[in-house]
Scaffold this motif. Structure first.
Motif, PDB file in Angstrom:
ATOM      1  N   ASP A   1      49.429  45.639  50.049  1.00  0.00           N
ATOM      2  CA  ASP A   1      49.905  46.853  49.214  1.00  0.00           C
ATOM      3  C   ASP A   1      51.358  47.190  49.772  1.00  0.00           C
ATOM      4  O   ASP A   1      51.809  46.377  50.676  1.00  0.00           O
ATOM      5  CB  ASP A   1      49.277  48.129  49.475  1.00  0.00           C
TER       6      ASP A   1
ATOM      7  N   ASP B   1      45.759  54.077  54.956  1.00  0.00           N
ATOM      8  CA  ASP B   1      45.880  53.855  53.600  1.00  0.00           C
ATOM      9  C   ASP B   1      44.146  53.761  52.762  1.00  0.00           C
ATOM     10  O   ASP B   1      43.507  53.007  53.465  1.00  0.00           O
ATOM     11  CB  ASP B   1      46.464  52.473  53.026  1.00  0.00           C
TER      12      ASP B   1
ATOM     13  N   SER C   1      45.072  49.687  56.003  1.00  0.00           N
ATOM     14  CA  SER C   1      43.797  50.133  55.138  1.00  0.00           C
ATOM     15  C   SER C   1      42.898  50.647  56.178  1.00  0.00           C
ATOM     16  O   SER C   1      42.950  50.341  57.422  1.00  0.00           O
ATOM     17  CB  SER C   1      43.152  49.143  54.333  1.00  0.00           C
TER      18      SER C   1
ATOM     19  N   ASP D   1      43.984  53.532  49.315  1.00  0.00           N
ATOM     20  CA  ASP D   1      44.339  52.943  47.900  1.00  0.00           C
ATOM     21  C   ASP D   1      43.497  51.959  47.717  1.00  0.00           C
ATOM     22  O   ASP D   1      42.645  51.175  48.206  1.00  0.00           O
ATOM     23  CB  ASP D   1      45.681  52.701  47.854  1.00  0.00           C
ATOM     24  N   GLY D   2      43.219  51.876  46.225  1.00  0.00           N
ATOM     25  CA  GLY D   2      42.266  50.769  45.789  1.00  0.00           C
ATOM     26  C   GLY D   2      40.835  51.310  45.022  1.00  0.00           C
ATOM     27  O   GLY D   2      40.883  52.427  44.609  1.00  0.00           O
TER      28      GLY D   2
ATOM     29  N   TYR E   1      43.809  45.344  55.013  1.00  0.00           N
ATOM     30  CA  TYR E   1      45.095  45.110  54.285  1.00  0.00           C
ATOM     31  C   TYR E   1      46.048  45.840  54.880  1.00  0.00           C
ATOM     32  O   TYR E   1      45.976  46.970  55.385  1.00  0.00           O
ATOM     33  CB  TYR E   1      45.137  45.305  52.821  1.00  0.00           C
TER      34      TYR E   1
ATOM     35  N   ASP F   1      40.015  45.011  42.320  1.00  0.00           N
ATOM     36  CA  ASP F   1      41.181  45.451  43.385  1.00  0.00           C
ATOM     37  C   ASP F   1      40.463  45.307  44.660  1.00  0.00           C
ATOM     38  O   ASP F   1      39.361  45.173  44.791  1.00  0.00           O
ATOM     39  CB  ASP F   1      41.697  46.829  42.694  1.00  0.00           C
TER      40      ASP F   1
ATOM     41  N   THR G   1      46.081  49.159  44.079  1.00  0.00           N
ATOM     42  CA  THR G   1      47.187  48.695  45.088  1.00  0.00           C
ATOM     43  C   THR G   1      48.105  47.754  44.150  1.00  0.00           C
ATOM     44  O   THR G   1      47.995  47.455  43.099  1.00  0.00           O
ATOM     45  CB  THR G   1      46.451  47.912  46.031  1.00  0.00           C
ATOM     46  N   SER G   2      48.915  47.271  45.028  1.00  0.00           N
ATOM     47  CA  SER G   2      50.052  46.271  44.322  1.00  0.00           C
ATOM     48  C   SER G   2      49.781  45.335  43.870  1.00  0.00           C
ATOM     49  O   SER G   2      50.346  44.748  42.745  1.00  0.00           O
ATOM     50  CB  SER G   2      51.256  46.163  45.377  1.00  0.00           C
TER      51      SER G   2
ATOM     52  N   VAL H   1      50.144  47.396  54.642  1.00  0.00           N
ATOM     53  CA  VAL H   1      50.971  47.833  53.529  1.00  0.00           C
ATOM     54  C   VAL H   1      52.291  47.680  54.106  1.00  0.00           C
ATOM     55  O   VAL H   1      52.725  48.015  55.156  1.00  0.00           O
ATOM     56  CB  VAL H   1      51.101  49.419  53.586  1.00  0.00           C
TER      57      VAL H   1
END
Length: 255
Positions: A175, A85, A190, A87-88, A132, A124, A109-110, A134
């Motif tokens: 996430d 992942d 991540s 994301d962020g 992290y 973030d 991210t969440s 998920v």
């Protein structure tokens, strides 16, 4: 040697110093879960580790009462894999370009709001810095399996333990899996966590497909570092990982 190559080598050496041998109690837990073959107390099933695989992966509560943990498990001794992942936060100084091959990166991210609320100047999580996991699945597609770890008191941004590549790595729940793909997937972390587990061959489109990774979530507030218990504004993975090590050690010592 090129500057980026030097950075990669030095980062790998420092990261290796933070990787932990698997404590015997955690190794015993890992072996016991694998030998059990499948989960008996399924909190939620119907998930996939591989898109062309079987939807027989679960969030498992077999040890929720006895050891206070939730984890993912398939059948036949399978645990979970590790997709990557990215994301962020995008394009930080810690980004070495390996996320560029990812085809589904999102810029949030969440739990971004919670991270911002910590007041460390971080808007973030950064997949290149924060290790992290998920964990959890949210979606509205027909037939799409959902699971919210918060229903079992797992807190956002709490510390998790990950057994991968014959070592123990600490991460955070950072996430959730969305329904942007055709199936409800599990097994993702991540790029910084994936690199710590499996090295620099990992990139945004190349993870670890073997289902031998154990992700351990710890319900309750004791697993939450909060604003002051982790270096959320760390400049790199090693700095952040070191900041959650003591809490991680405390959590796994109770297994």
């Amino acid at each position: 040697m090129h500057p980026q190559s030097t950075f990669v080598v030095l980062s790998a050496l420092v990261g290796a110093s933070l990787a932990k041998d698997i404590p015997q109690n955690v190794q015993d837990l890992y072996n016991s879960i694998k030998s059990q073959k499948k989960c008996s107390d399924v909190l939620q099933g119907g998930f996939y580790a591989l898109e062309d695989g079987k939807g027989d992966f679960t969030y498992c509560g077999d040890r929720l009462d006895s050891q206070g943990i939730i984890y993912q498990q398939g059948t036949g001794g399978a645990l979970s894999d590790m997709d990557v992942d990215c994301d962020g936060v995008q394009g930080s100084a810690a980004d070495d370009g390996r996320c560029g091959s990812s085809g589904d990166t999102q810029s949030v991210t969440s739990f971004a709001d919670t991270v911002r609320g910590y007041g460390q100047g971080v808007k973030d999580l950064d997949a290149n810095i924060h290790p992290y996991v998920v964990f959890g699945n949210v979606g509205s597609k027909a037939g799409y399996a959902n699971f919210d770890p918060r229903d079992y008191d797992v807190k956002p941004l709490s510390v998790m333990a990950v057994v991968c590549g014959d070592q123990l790595i600490y991460g955070i729940w950072g996430d959730e899996n969305g329904d942007d793909g055709p199936k409800a997937m599990v097994g993702e972390a991540s790029i910084s966590l994936a690199t710590a587990c499996f090295g620099y061959d990992i990139n945004g489109n190349n993870g670890h497909e073997q289902t031998d990774v154990l992700y351990i979530a710890f319900p309750g507030t004791a697993a939450v570092p909060g604003a002051s218990g982790a270096k959320w504004n760390a400049a790199n993975y090693d700095e952040f990982e070191a900041s959650i090590e003591a809490l991680g050690d405390s959590l796994v010592s109770q297994l």
